[in-house]
Design a protein around this motif. Structure first.
Motif, PDB file in Angstrom:
ATOM      1  N   GLU A 143       0.849  -1.186   0.000  1.00 61.66           N
ATOM      2  CA  GLU A 143       0.000   0.000   0.000  1.00 61.66           C
ATOM      3  C   GLU A 143       0.885   1.237   0.000  1.00 61.66           C
ATOM      4  O   GLU A 143       1.922   1.268   0.658  1.00 61.66           O
ATOM      5  CB  GLU A 143      -0.924   0.020   1.217  1.00 61.66           C
ATOM      6  N   ARG A 144       0.453   2.263  -0.739  1.00 59.53           N
ATOM      7  CA  ARG A 144       1.221   3.509  -0.803  1.00 59.53           C
ATOM      8  C   ARG A 144       0.292   4.698  -0.593  1.00 59.53           C
ATOM      9  O   ARG A 144      -0.821   4.729  -1.119  1.00 59.53           O
ATOM     10  CB  ARG A 144       1.923   3.615  -2.154  1.00 59.53           C
ATOM     11  N   SER A 145       0.766   5.651   0.199  1.00 62.27           N
ATOM     12  CA  SER A 145      -0.047   6.822   0.524  1.00 62.27           C
ATOM     13  C   SER A 145       0.331   8.013  -0.341  1.00 62.27           C
ATOM     14  O   SER A 145       1.365   8.019  -1.013  1.00 62.27           O
ATOM     15  CB  SER A 145       0.139   7.201   2.001  1.00 62.27           C
ATOM     16  N   CYS A 146      -0.485   9.042  -0.283  1.00 63.64           N
ATOM     17  CA  CYS A 146      -0.103  10.354  -0.792  1.00 63.64           C
ATOM     18  C   CYS A 146       0.925  10.951   0.174  1.00 63.64           C
ATOM     19  O   CYS A 146       1.103  10.447   1.283  1.00 63.64           O
ATOM     20  CB  CYS A 146      -1.328  11.259  -0.857  1.00 63.64           C
ATOM     21  N   PRO A 147       1.629  12.031  -0.190  1.00 61.77           N
ATOM     22  CA  PRO A 147       2.403  12.764   0.821  1.00 61.77           C
ATOM     23  C   PRO A 147       1.430  13.273   1.886  1.00 61.77           C
ATOM     24  O   PRO A 147       0.454  13.964   1.560  1.00 61.77           O
ATOM     25  CB  PRO A 147       3.037  13.905   0.027  1.00 61.77           C
ATOM     26  N   MET A 148       1.675  12.949   3.143  1.00 61.80           N
ATOM     27  CA  MET A 148       0.643  13.203   4.146  1.00 61.80           C
ATOM     28  C   MET A 148       1.255  13.516   5.508  1.00 61.80           C
ATOM     29  O   MET A 148       2.437  13.264   5.763  1.00 61.80           O
ATOM     30  CB  MET A 148      -0.273  11.982   4.267  1.00 61.80           C
ATOM     31  N   TYR A 149       0.413  14.046   6.372  1.00 59.11           N
ATOM     32  CA  TYR A 149       0.785  14.267   7.770  1.00 59.11           C
ATOM     33  C   TYR A 149      -0.487  14.237   8.608  1.00 59.11           C
ATOM     34  O   TYR A 149      -1.478  14.890   8.266  1.00 59.11           O
ATOM     35  CB  TYR A 149       1.506  15.605   7.948  1.00 59.11           C
ATOM     36  N   GLN A 150      -0.454  13.425   9.656  1.00 62.38           N
ATOM     37  CA  GLN A 150      -1.583  13.266  10.568  1.00 62.38           C
ATOM     38  C   GLN A 150      -2.879  12.927   9.827  1.00 62.38           C
ATOM     39  O   GLN A 150      -3.939  13.491  10.079  1.00 62.38           O
ATOM     40  CB  GLN A 150      -1.744  14.523  11.430  1.00 62.38           C
ATOM     41  N   GLY A 151      -2.743  12.005   8.887  1.00 61.10           N
ATOM     42  CA  GLY A 151      -3.906  11.477   8.191  1.00 61.10           C
ATOM     43  C   GLY A 151      -4.443  12.327   7.061  1.00 61.10           C
ATOM     44  O   GLY A 151      -5.454  11.974   6.450  1.00 61.10           O
ATOM     45  N   GLN A 152      -3.756  13.445   6.740  1.00 57.50           N
ATOM     46  CA  GLN A 152      -4.224  14.348   5.694  1.00 57.50           C
ATOM     47  C   GLN A 152      -3.167  14.494   4.604  1.00 57.50           C
ATOM     48  O   GLN A 152      -1.974  14.623   4.898  1.00 57.50           O
ATOM     49  CB  GLN A 152      -4.544  15.729   6.279  1.00 57.50           C
ATOM     50  N   CYS A 153      -3.588  14.484   3.350  1.00 56.14           N
ATOM     51  CA  CYS A 153      -2.670  14.691   2.232  1.00 56.14           C
ATOM     52  C   CYS A 153      -2.245  16.160   2.186  1.00 56.14           C
ATOM     53  O   CYS A 153      -3.099  17.055   2.159  1.00 56.14           O
ATOM     54  CB  CYS A 153      -3.335  14.312   0.911  1.00 56.14           C
ATOM     55  N   ILE A 154      -0.932  16.399   2.190  1.00 54.51           N
ATOM     56  CA  ILE A 154      -0.395  17.757   2.096  1.00 54.51           C
ATOM     57  C   ILE A 154       0.816  17.742   1.174  1.00 54.51           C
ATOM     58  O   ILE A 154       1.445  16.702   0.973  1.00 54.51           O
ATOM     59  CB  ILE A 154       0.000  18.323   3.480  1.00 54.51           C
ATOM     60  N   ASP A 155       1.162  18.895   0.623  1.00 56.81           N
ATOM     61  CA  ASP A 155       2.225  18.964  -0.378  1.00 56.81           C
ATOM     62  C   ASP A 155       3.587  18.554   0.168  1.00 56.81           C
ATOM     63  O   ASP A 155       4.380  17.921  -0.533  1.00 56.81           O
ATOM     64  CB  ASP A 155       2.315  20.380  -0.959  1.00 56.81           C
ATOM     65  N   ASP A 156       3.898  18.931   1.405  1.00 50.81           N
ATOM     66  CA  ASP A 156       5.220  18.639   1.962  1.00 50.81           C
ATOM     67  C   ASP A 156       5.176  17.485   2.960  1.00 50.81           C
ATOM     68  O   ASP A 156       5.980  17.408   3.882  1.00 50.81           O
ATOM     69  CB  ASP A 156       5.811  19.879   2.631  1.00 50.81           C
ATOM     70  N   GLY A 157       4.252  16.571   2.754  1.00 56.14           N
ATOM     71  CA  GLY A 157       4.078  15.472   3.693  1.00 56.14           C
ATOM     72  C   GLY A 157       5.028  14.312   3.454  1.00 56.14           C
ATOM     73  O   GLY A 157       5.916  14.354   2.595  1.00 56.14           O
ATOM     74  N   ILE A 158       4.826  13.263   4.218  1.00 53.42           N
ATOM     75  CA  ILE A 158       5.628  12.040   4.157  1.00 53.42           C
ATOM     76  C   ILE A 158       4.863  11.007   3.336  1.00 53.42           C
ATOM     77  O   ILE A 158       3.677  10.764   3.576  1.00 53.42           O
ATOM     78  CB  ILE A 158       5.873  11.484   5.567  1.00 53.42           C
ATOM     79  N   THR A 159       5.527  10.390   2.369  1.00 60.26           N
ATOM     80  CA  THR A 159       4.916   9.298   1.617  1.00 60.26           C
ATOM     81  C   THR A 159       5.194   7.989   2.346  1.00 60.26           C
ATOM     82  O   THR A 159       6.348   7.645   2.602  1.00 60.26           O
ATOM     83  CB  THR A 159       5.476   9.224   0.191  1.00 60.26           C
ATOM     84  N   HIS A 160       4.146   7.277   2.704  1.00 58.90           N
ATOM     85  CA  HIS A 160       4.271   6.009   3.420  1.00 58.90           C
ATOM     86  C   HIS A 160       4.062   4.853   2.442  1.00 58.90           C
ATOM     87  O   HIS A 160       3.145   4.891   1.611  1.00 58.90           O
ATOM     88  CB  HIS A 160       3.240   5.919   4.542  1.00 58.90           C
ATOM     89  N   ALA A 161       4.912   3.835   2.554  1.00 61.00           N
ATOM     90  CA  ALA A 161       4.794   2.680   1.662  1.00 61.00           C
ATOM     91  C   ALA A 161       4.911   1.393   2.467  1.00 61.00           C
ATOM     92  O   ALA A 161       5.939   1.143   3.108  1.00 61.00           O
ATOM     93  CB  ALA A 161       5.860   2.723   0.575  1.00 61.00           C
TER      94      ALA A 161
END
Length: 299
Positions: free
Chosen positions: A222-240
């Motif tokens: 599973e791969r996420s969007c760039p995110m932080y605290q459950g929300q997609c944001i431009d400078d977030g962390i991509t989790h894989a």
């Protein structure tokens, strides 16, 4: 005549000398080249050595600190085990072995749950033989999973309660703590360790601009969007979540979380190509090497 020169540190001039056709007498000067010099004296800057599959064979690779040079390439996965106990592991090893032998792969990242030996020495030995076609050619970096913590007593639980290392920095900042920080698979809803990771580590990861958080433990992808605290944001962390290297897959349904970009449940591997400013991530199927998920990051 052609050749490839690596790690040139000084200006260089080529000269041509010859002697008579009988190869006797003294050499006489014939011609010289223009001065050859590096494009960047600061790179390459780090040497890596790996033993080959012969006693007199050693492989050398160079890590550069410049975006002018070809990117580093690495493969990442977790939750492998050993065939035939985990039959899917053979297809992963076969695919990665083929890529390592033909492409510029600089290292492998195995993010925990390595051999599933559970204290059985023969299985550890079998895993070393299983992966030798890879480890004899490139560095093989491993992280600690819960199935490594139980090496003394066996079993499926982590008796220490520890979360594992947060390692594997690269040119881009990548961490690999093994336990999932995010997963939308139904069985992971309400997992206290996931909640603790989000509370304790996610703010630090975001503060220090972690680009990718790789983890395994759950046997799927599973791969996420760039995110932080459950929300997609431009400078977030991509989790894989990349726990699909060979152990029996976890077949379950998903919650439909908005941050989840792609997920599936099959045996596969990931590839990361990175230089100082760009990162390309791709997720490949074992059956045909087809790319089924990918993204790019730029700094």
């Amino acid at each position: 005549m052609s050749w490839q020169m690596i790690n040139l540190r000084r200006p260089l001039e080529f000269r041509y000398y010859s002697r008579d056709k009988n190869c006797s007498g003294n050499y006489s000067f014939g011609a010289k080249s223009a001065i050859v010099q590096p494009l960047n004296y600061n790179a390459p800057e780090q040497i890596r050595l790996a033993y080959g599959d012969q006693t007199d064979h050693m492989l050398v690779s160079y890590v550069t600190n410049s975006s002018e040079y070809a990117p580093e390439c690495q493969y990442a996965y977790g939750g492998m085990g050993v065939a035939p106990a985990q039959p899917g592991s053979k297809s992963t090893v076969d695919r990665v072995r083929a890529q390592v032998s033909t492409n510029n792969i600089t290292c492998i990242l195995h993010i925990g749950d390595i051999s599933y030996a559970r204290g059985i020495g023969a299985l550890r030995n079998a895993f070393m033989i299983h992966t030798n076609p890879i480890t004899s050619h490139v560095p093989y970096m491993v992280g600690i999973g819960n199935h490594e913590y139980d090496h003394i007593t066996g079993g499926d639980k982590d008796p220490s309660g520890a979360l594992g290392p947060e390692g594997f920095p690269s040119i881009m900042l990548i961490v690999g703590p093994h336990r999932p920080m995010y997963s939308s698979i139904v069985r992971n809803v309400g997992d206290p360790i996931k909640d603790m990771l989000q509370k304790s580590l996610e703010p630090m990861f975001y503060q220090y601009h972690v680009d990718i958080n790789l983890f395994t433990h759950i046997q799927s992808y599973e791969r996420s969007c760039p995110m932080y605290q459950g929300q997609c944001i431009d400078d977030g962390i991509t989790h894989a979540l990349i726990g699909m290297a060979g152990h029996n897959l976890d077949f379950d349904t998903y919650t439909g979380a908005k941050w989840s970009v792609y997920h599936d449940q099959q045996f596969d591997y990931t590839q990361i190509s990175v230089n100082r400013t760009h990162l390309h991530y791709s997720y490949h199927r074992n059956v045909d090497d087809a790319v089924v998920d990918h993204f790019d990051l730029t700094k």
